[in-house]
Design a protein around this motif. Structure first.
Motif, PDB file in Angstrom:
ATOM      1  N   CYS A 230      54.375  23.800  60.777  1.00 30.85           N
ATOM      2  CA  CYS A 230      53.207  23.971  59.903  1.00 30.85           C
ATOM      3  C   CYS A 230      53.205  22.901  58.818  1.00 30.85           C
ATOM      4  O   CYS A 230      54.225  22.671  58.161  1.00 30.85           O
TER       5      CYS A 230
ATOM      6  N   ASN B 289      50.364  22.925  56.668  1.00 29.43           N
ATOM      7  CA  ASN B 289      49.130  23.313  55.989  1.00 29.43           C
ATOM      8  C   ASN B 289      49.248  23.302  54.469  1.00 29.43           C
ATOM      9  O   ASN B 289      48.254  23.503  53.783  1.00 29.43           O
ATOM     10  N   CYS B 290      50.452  23.097  53.938  1.00 22.07           N
ATOM     11  CA  CYS B 290      50.543  22.889  52.492  1.00 22.07           C
ATOM     12  C   CYS B 290      51.750  22.010  52.189  1.00 22.07           C
ATOM     13  O   CYS B 290      52.563  21.729  53.083  1.00 22.07           O
TER      14      CYS B 290
ATOM     15  N   MET C 168      54.340  22.703  50.265  1.00 17.36           N
ATOM     16  CA  MET C 168      55.669  23.319  50.135  1.00 17.36           C
ATOM     17  C   MET C 168      56.450  22.980  51.403  1.00 17.36           C
ATOM     18  O   MET C 168      57.656  23.081  51.445  1.00 17.36           O
ATOM     19  N   GLY C 169      55.696  22.641  52.462  1.00 14.90           N
ATOM     20  CA  GLY C 169      56.292  22.275  53.740  1.00 14.90           C
ATOM     21  C   GLY C 169      56.312  20.769  53.844  1.00 14.90           C
ATOM     22  O   GLY C 169      56.409  20.098  52.819  1.00 14.90           O
TER      23      GLY C 169
ATOM     24  N   CYS D 173      56.876  22.878  57.323  1.00 16.79           N
ATOM     25  CA  CYS D 173      57.911  23.837  57.718  1.00 16.79           C
ATOM     26  C   CYS D 173      58.040  23.848  59.224  1.00 16.79           C
ATOM     27  O   CYS D 173      57.050  24.038  59.927  1.00 16.79           O
TER      28      CYS D 173
ATOM     29  N   GLY E  41      58.292  30.149  57.237  1.00 15.52           N
ATOM     30  CA  GLY E  41      57.998  29.015  56.375  1.00 15.52           C
ATOM     31  C   GLY E  41      58.311  29.361  54.929  1.00 15.52           C
ATOM     32  O   GLY E  41      58.625  30.515  54.613  1.00 15.52           O
ATOM     33  N   VAL E  42      58.213  28.378  54.035  1.00 13.45           N
ATOM     34  CA  VAL E  42      58.508  28.613  52.617  1.00 13.45           C
ATOM     35  C   VAL E  42      57.657  29.764  52.089  1.00 13.45           C
ATOM     36  O   VAL E  42      58.088  30.603  51.305  1.00 13.45           O
ATOM     37  N   CYS E  43      56.409  29.860  52.550  1.00 12.25           N
ATOM     38  CA  CYS E  43      55.510  30.916  52.088  1.00 12.25           C
ATOM     39  C   CYS E  43      55.741  32.237  52.799  1.00 12.25           C
ATOM     40  O   CYS E  43      55.128  33.249  52.456  1.00 12.25           O
TER      41      CYS E  43
ATOM     42  N   ALA F 230      55.355  32.477  56.215  1.00  9.53           N
ATOM     43  CA  ALA F 230      54.566  32.480  57.454  1.00  9.53           C
ATOM     44  C   ALA F 230      55.489  32.553  58.669  1.00  9.53           C
ATOM     45  O   ALA F 230      56.495  31.855  58.735  1.00  9.53           O
TER      46      ALA F 230
ATOM     47  N   ARG G  69      47.424  29.787  63.799  1.00 13.71           N
ATOM     48  CA  ARG G  69      46.657  28.899  62.900  1.00 13.71           C
ATOM     49  C   ARG G  69      46.478  27.522  63.522  1.00 13.71           C
ATOM     50  O   ARG G  69      45.390  26.943  63.469  1.00 13.71           O
TER      51      ARG G  69
ATOM     52  N   MET H 242      46.476  27.517  53.536  1.00 12.56           N
ATOM     53  CA  MET H 242      47.645  28.242  53.043  1.00 12.56           C
ATOM     54  C   MET H 242      47.210  29.499  52.263  1.00 12.56           C
ATOM     55  O   MET H 242      46.326  29.437  51.413  1.00 12.56           O
TER      56      MET H 242
HETATM   57 FE1  SF4 Z   1      52.806  26.190  56.215  1.00 11.62          FE
HETATM   58 FE2  SF4 Z   1      53.600  28.113  54.557  1.00 11.62          FE
HETATM   59 FE3  SF4 Z   1      55.176  26.013  55.081  1.00 11.62          FE
HETATM   60 FE4  SF4 Z   1      52.959  25.691  53.620  1.00 11.62          FE
HETATM   61  S1  SF4 Z   1      54.773  26.908  53.114  1.00 11.62           S
HETATM   62  S2  SF4 Z   1      53.669  24.358  55.260  1.00 11.62           S
HETATM   63  S3  SF4 Z   1      51.585  27.137  54.625  1.00 11.62           S
HETATM   64  S4  SF4 Z   1      54.527  27.601  56.528  1.00 11.62           S
END
Ligand code: SF4
Ligand code: MSK
Length: 665
Positions: free
Chosen positions: A52, A54-55, A57-58, A60, A69-71, A73, A81, A199
């Motif tokens: 991912c 999509n933001c 923070m990754g 990921c 993922g960091v969030c 997910a 997605r 995200m």
């Molecule tokens: Fe994707 Fe969540 Fe990682 Fe962002 S933090 S890249 S939305 S998995």
């Protein structure tokens, strides 16, 4: 991807093999070589489903069991997605093509589009009826304007349902409404997917994919259908004509202009310009014998089935056309155009000319298309190509061409089966009910250099024919079969099983029906709808013994097509590899949940034998559900040209006995 493959391992097409060898000798790169040299992503198969970005923070990459993922997910959320975003991109591409055709129709209706006119006023009236536009007392131009405005409004529509939804079988419409996937507006559904996959938004895999289905339906029964229908209105509804396909259509002594991409708007004008006596004389003044046009990819399909312009082949032939050294100009518009073209063209004299306001490629010449001055722009492009003829170096054109009979629009199949006064799909339904035709397969989609070019398409098509399955094709799959001689009347005698052969002999149709470009998969939807509306094969698309296949797919548009076909009730099988392989949950949703809710499904199968087996199994399952007799090949084939052909070598007495004495051949 393993080490460097031989030319035979890269492609089964003889012309491609020859030019791949030439490219290697000249030290030139092609997609085939790049696919071998490019190290696969370390995540491995199904990689896009577990990565991912999509933001920030990754990105990921979830490589371990239970990882998020960091969030937070999960693999399923990310896989859903990513697939939804790919479907949205594919839908956007097709639909934007439809928007451009609608604006061209509007400009033509207002007398502001040089060179364009309504070529099929009957189809215009049919489309007006779908939109509820009154036709009485209107000139063709007034009606065209009203229809174009209605179509354009569908892109920005915010509420309600798209108009073409009502063309689907009643039961299908009810299933869509029940599951909540009826598209409201074309652009709205694309935006909806981009929003819900941002995200921190939709994180329920089934819910995300429901949105993806609604978006795909906005393509199939919206943007793509607009593209097909309005192209027919502007350029004529296709009917069969004999054409030629493969790289041998390039000419040694003429100015070769290759038209590549998707939209028919400019290419139709180039076809017109290239036949103008002044431009032919201009080419001759440069030392050429004339001007030769050829297509690649879906632009090729558009001008092949309407104008009979020969095709230089499918997606993976684009670079190989340049390797001939015989192409003065490759004119591209949108979609499936490799960025590698201008670099490759540098080794020859070829000019790559971009024409779309949306597409520029470093190293190419940009001559922008504007529908208001299309013919003048087309003339400028043709002149540019003629000027380049003198710069040619060594030319190597393979001696490979095949006859192809494209142009089986929904309207033409209706006419072919029923005649002018009783146009109908009745004979086709009857042939399926009787078992002469076991079922129908739509083999569509791209080439992918990670597998052998055209191999899966053509092997599967031949196997289906052998098994009395009627094949319809679009896009690069249709051109693959065309190159192998499968899209001709004679192919029925050579490849079809006994029942299918009888039907082809009776109607004169090829056993493989070429229905157009990838945007024209909507023709498959309207054919399936009419089959469902005739009696004998249930009441919905999901009742019909039919399967959709994309064995060599590569593009996001293919995923959009697969999703709208599944949502329309078809079982769809994709080759290559699954982009959601790492999520059992998402794999299950595409297969089981979609089948339960909508009667269609999307599965990924990497093995051709398994693809064939699963397709036939599905067809037979649907036959049984309809209460039709099980398929039995030996029941048919006791009549027709083929039988006579088999008897030709017998002594006269034996032949007479076989033909007239009731003895089976
Ligand atoms: Fe994707 Fe969540 Fe990682 Fe962002 S933090 S890249 S939305 S998995
Ligand atoms: S051109 S989308 S490679 S079919 Fe329509 Fe061919 Fe696939 Fe492009």
């Amino acid at each position: 991807m393993p080490k460097k493959r031989t030319a035979e391992e890269r492609s089964i097409d003889h012309a491609s093999q020859q030019l791949l060898i030439r490219a290697d000798q000249l030290g030139l790169d092609t997609a085939f070589a790049r696919a071998e040299n490019l190290a696969a992503c370390p995540i491995g198969a199904g990689q896009s489903g577990i990565c991912c970005k999509n933001c920030f923070m990754g990105p990921c990459r979830l490589t371990k069991d239970g990882q998020t993922g960091v969030c937070g997910a999960t693999v399923s959320t990310i896989a859903a997605r990513n697939l939804a975003r790919a479907i949205a991109a594919g839908s956007a591409a097709h639909s934007d093509h439809g928007r451009d055709v609608a604006f061209t129709l509007l400009a033509a209706a207002e007398g502001e589009a040089q060179g364009y006119q309504v070529r099929d006023p009957i189809k215009l009236r049919a489309v007006a009826a779908y939109y509820g536009v009154p036709v009485e007392g209107k000139t063709t131009a007034q009606l065209a304007k009203d229809v174009a405005q209605k179509a354009i409004a569908e892109f920005g529509q915010q509420r309600g349902e798209l108009a073409f939804i009502k063309r689907a079988p009643k039961k299908r419409q009810e299933a869509w409404r029940r599951y909540g996937v009826v598209p409201r507006g074309i652009d709205r559904e694309v935006v909806d997917i981009l929003h819900r996959t941002h995200m921190g938004d939709d994180q329920d895999a089934e819910h995300i994919l429901k949105g993806a289905l609604r978006c795909a339906l906005a393509d199939g029964w919206g943007g793509s259908m607009i593209a097909t229908e309005l192209s027919d209105v502007l350029f004529g509804t296709p009917s069969p004509k004999v054409g030629q396909v493969n790289l041998g259509v390039l000419k040694k002594d003429e100015v070769n202009i290759v038209l590549h991409g998707h939209e028919p708007t400019l290419s139709e004008m180039i076809v017109a310009a290239a036949s103008e006596p002044e431009l032919i004389e201009y080419a001759q003044s440069k030392g050429a014998a004339g001007i030769n046009l050829a297509g690649i990819c879906c632009t090729s399909n558009e001008i092949l089935l309407r104008q009979g312009v020969p095709s230089a082949g499918n997606f993976l032939n684009q670079e190989l056309a340049l390797v001939t050294g015989a192409v003065e100009a490759m004119v591209v518009d949108v979609q499936c155009i490799m960025q590698a073209l201008p670099n490759l063209a540098d080794h020859f004299h070829t000019k790559v000319i971009t024409t779309s306001p949306k597409v520029k490629i470093d190293g190419s010449l940009h001559i922008e298309f504007d529908e208001h001055h299309a013919l003048d722009i087309a003339r400028q492009i043709v002149r540019t190509a003629c000027d380049n003829y003198a710069n040619r170096g060594e030319v190597v054109i393979p001696d490979d061409t095949q006859d192809i009979i494209p142009g089986f629009s929904h309207e033409y199949i209706n006419y072919m089966l029923g005649g002018s006064y009783r146009a109908s799909f009745r004979p086709l339904n009857d042939a399926i009910v009787s078992g002469r035709i076991r079922g129908v397969v739509a083999d569509v989609g791209c080439n992918n250099p990670r597998v052998t070019q055209d191999k899966s398409h053509t092997w599967l098509v031949q196997e289906f024919l052998k098994n009395d399955v009627l094949v319809v094709q679009t896009g690069c799959g249709a051109l693959a079969s065309g190159k192998m001689g499968l899209v001709t009347g004679e192919a029925a005698l050579k490849y079809a099983g006994p029942g299918l052969r009888e039907v082809c002999e009776a109607t004169g149709m090829p056993p493989v029906l070429h229905m157009g470009s990838c945007v024209d998969n909507t023709r498959v939807l309207t054919v399936l709808t009419q089959m469902a509306q005739e009696t004998g094969l249930g009441e919905d698309i999901s009742d019909i013994p039919a399967v959709g296949l994309a064995p060599e797919w590569m593009s996001e548009k293919a995923l959009a097509i697969g999703a709208y076909a599944a949502a329309s009730g078809a079982a769809v099988i994709f080759g290559i590899e699954s982009p959601v392989a790492y999520s059992d949950e998402v794999t299950e949703i595409l297969d089981k949940v979609w089948e339960k809710e909508l009667g269609g499904k999307l599965i990924f199968v990497t093995n051709d034998d398994e693809m064939l087996a699963k397709s036939l199994e599905h067809i037979d399952k649907k036959r049984a559900a309809l209460g039709l007799a099980p398929y039995e090949a030996a029941r048919f084939g006791k009549s027709g040209d083929w039988r006579i052909q088999q008897l030709e070598n017998l002594p006269v007495e034996a032949r007479t006995e076989a033909l007239y004495g009731g003895v089976a051949a």
